[in-house]
Design a protein around this motif. Structure first.
Motif, mmCIF file in Angstrom:
data_model
loop_
_atom_site.group_PDB
_atom_site.id
_atom_site.type_symbol
_atom_site.label_atom_id
_atom_site.label_comp_id
_atom_site.label_asym_id
_atom_site.label_seq_id
_atom_site.Cartn_x
_atom_site.Cartn_y
_atom_site.Cartn_z
ATOM 1 N N PRO A 15 0.833 -1.206 0.000
ATOM 2 C CA PRO A 15 0.000 0.000 0.000
ATOM 3 C C PRO A 15 0.865 1.251 0.000
ATOM 4 O O PRO A 15 1.793 1.357 0.773
ATOM 5 C CB PRO A 15 -0.784 -0.120 1.310
ATOM 6 N N LYS A 29 -0.508 4.407 0.043
ATOM 7 C CA LYS A 29 -1.141 5.438 0.851
ATOM 8 C C LYS A 29 -2.241 4.762 1.673
ATOM 9 O O LYS A 29 -2.513 3.582 1.447
ATOM 10 C CB LYS A 29 -1.669 6.591 -0.001
ATOM 11 N N LYS A 30 -2.817 5.487 2.572
ATOM 12 C CA LYS A 30 -3.776 4.865 3.469
ATOM 13 C C LYS A 30 -5.120 5.585 3.401
ATOM 14 O O LYS A 30 -5.136 6.782 3.679
ATOM 15 C CB LYS A 30 -3.216 4.949 4.887
ATOM 16 N N PRO A 31 -6.196 4.928 3.031
ATOM 17 C CA PRO A 31 -6.224 3.556 2.529
ATOM 18 C C PRO A 31 -5.816 3.510 1.055
ATOM 19 O O PRO A 31 -6.065 4.442 0.304
ATOM 20 C CB PRO A 31 -7.686 3.165 2.688
ATOM 21 N N TRP A 32 -5.205 2.394 0.717
ATOM 22 C CA TRP A 32 -4.806 2.143 -0.668
ATOM 23 C C TRP A 32 -6.007 1.463 -1.326
ATOM 24 O O TRP A 32 -6.451 0.407 -0.862
ATOM 25 C CB TRP A 32 -3.594 1.217 -0.642
ATOM 26 N N PHE A 88 -0.661 -6.192 6.467
ATOM 27 C CA PHE A 88 -1.522 -5.027 6.229
ATOM 28 C C PHE A 88 -2.974 -5.379 6.546
ATOM 29 O O PHE A 88 -3.404 -6.510 6.305
ATOM 30 C CB PHE A 88 -1.412 -4.564 4.773
ATOM 31 N N ASP A 118 -5.476 -0.358 6.053
ATOM 32 C CA ASP A 118 -4.462 -0.062 5.037
ATOM 33 C C ASP A 118 -4.984 -0.116 3.601
ATOM 34 O O ASP A 118 -4.592 0.684 2.774
ATOM 35 C CB ASP A 118 -3.293 -1.063 5.152
#
Ligand code: GDP
Length: 297
Positions: free
Chosen positions: A95, A97-100, A128, A183
């Motif tokens: 991932p 970025k969060k959330p991916w 994750f 994630d």
């Protein structure tokens, strides 16, 4: 795996080498019949016309004007040609970025739901947290199927009822992920067919709302020549960032992988090679070509 295409390539190579094993300089006319047969064999191996033409034209360019024997040169040329077609950058499974948000697209039955589950397990096993978004609201069974995977894997499934707005499901799932610090959100979508414009519109809406970080086109590797059209259809509608090729365990031809990667140079997230969650293979372009054409054999 890939046994039919491997055999077709081998037969083509033998036939062309036999044809030109004289001591004369090779002219285009000398190759015509053998190349024609080779092109037909490639098409029978589910290789799309454009791809077959590229391979044939590479062979022609390297052989015409040479003197035989040419077997080694022919093998090297075809190997290089295949490598050019399938060489794609590896894709880091992480991932970013969060959330991916990862969206899975593809025709009905291509293996989307199974691939969502497999990818969920890969991410979860790497530490994750994941939620699934059941955005295939077009088929009641699809929501149920994703729920079963979610239950088995211990991954939460965000869903609404059959027929609900898939973009709203994605919106909910992203909000859920944001509020819980999850994630990755993996989105299963409804299968598309060429004639179904509404479903394509629906897909564009999902993309507008969910702004996915990765759009993965899931392709059944048993698909014949239709694969080029599928790739263009989805890439034209929403853009494709990566591929998953499924049913690799039962894939004897493999031309669809060549055709898809020739049409659109995108990384391959993984090869799905069975129904079990762990039946996943990493796509290694060189190993793929080695499997098809082995200079030692
Ligand atoms: P969807 O309609 O695109 O969501 O497709 P599904 O994920 O429901 O898969 C359709 C069928 O293909 C199911 O029976 C799956 O078990 C099967 N399937 C999916 N991936 C694979 C694979 O890699 N190998 C094999 N042999 N079957 C697969």
């Amino acid at each position: 795996m890939l046994s039919i295409l491997r055999k077709k390539l081998k037969q083509g190579i033998e036939k062309i080498s036999r044809k030109v094993s004289s001591t004369r300089i090779i002219r285009e006319e000398d190759l015509e019949d053998a190349l024609w047969d080779f092109e037909v064999s490639l098409l029978e191996g589910d290789v799309a016309q454009e791809v077959a033409e590229k391979i044939i034209s590479d062979v022609k360019a390297s052989l015409v004007g040479r003197k035989g024997p040419v077997r080694k040169l022919l093998l090297d040329t075809i190997r290089k040609s295949l490598l050019e077609i399938v060489s794609v950058e590896p894709l880091e499974i992480k991932p970013r970025k969060k959330p991916w948000v990862v969206l899975f697209l593809g025709f009905n039955g291509s293996g989307k739901t199974t691939s969502v589950a497999k990818f969920g397990k890969i991410l979860r096993d790497s530490g994750f947290s994941v939620v699934f978004a059941a955005a295939d609201t077009f088929r009641a069974a699809a929501i149920e199927q994703l729920k079963v995977h979610g239950q088995t894997l211990g991954i939460r499934v965000i869903s609404q009822g059959y027929g609900s707005d898939p973009a709203a499901v994605v919106y909910d799932a992203i909000n859920h992920a944001k509020s819980r610090g999850v994630d990755a959100v993996l989105v299963d979508t409804a299968g598309r067919s060429h004639s179904n414009r509404n479903l394509m519109e629906e897909l564009r809406k999902i993309v507008r709302v969910g702004k996915p970080d990765l759009k993965v086109l899931v392709i059944d590797s048993l698909t014949g020549n239709d694969v080029v059209e599928q790739v263009r259809l989805f890439d034209g509608a929403v853009g494709v960032d990566a591929f998953v090729f499924t049913k690799f365990d039962v894939c004897e031809k493999g031309g669809s992988v060549l055709s898809a990667l020739f049409t659109l140079k995108r990384p391959v997230l993984f090869l799905s090679s069975g129904q079990g969650y762990d039946e996943v293979l990493e796509f290694d372009p060189k190993a793929f070509v080695d499997n098809l054409i082995n200079t030692e054999k």
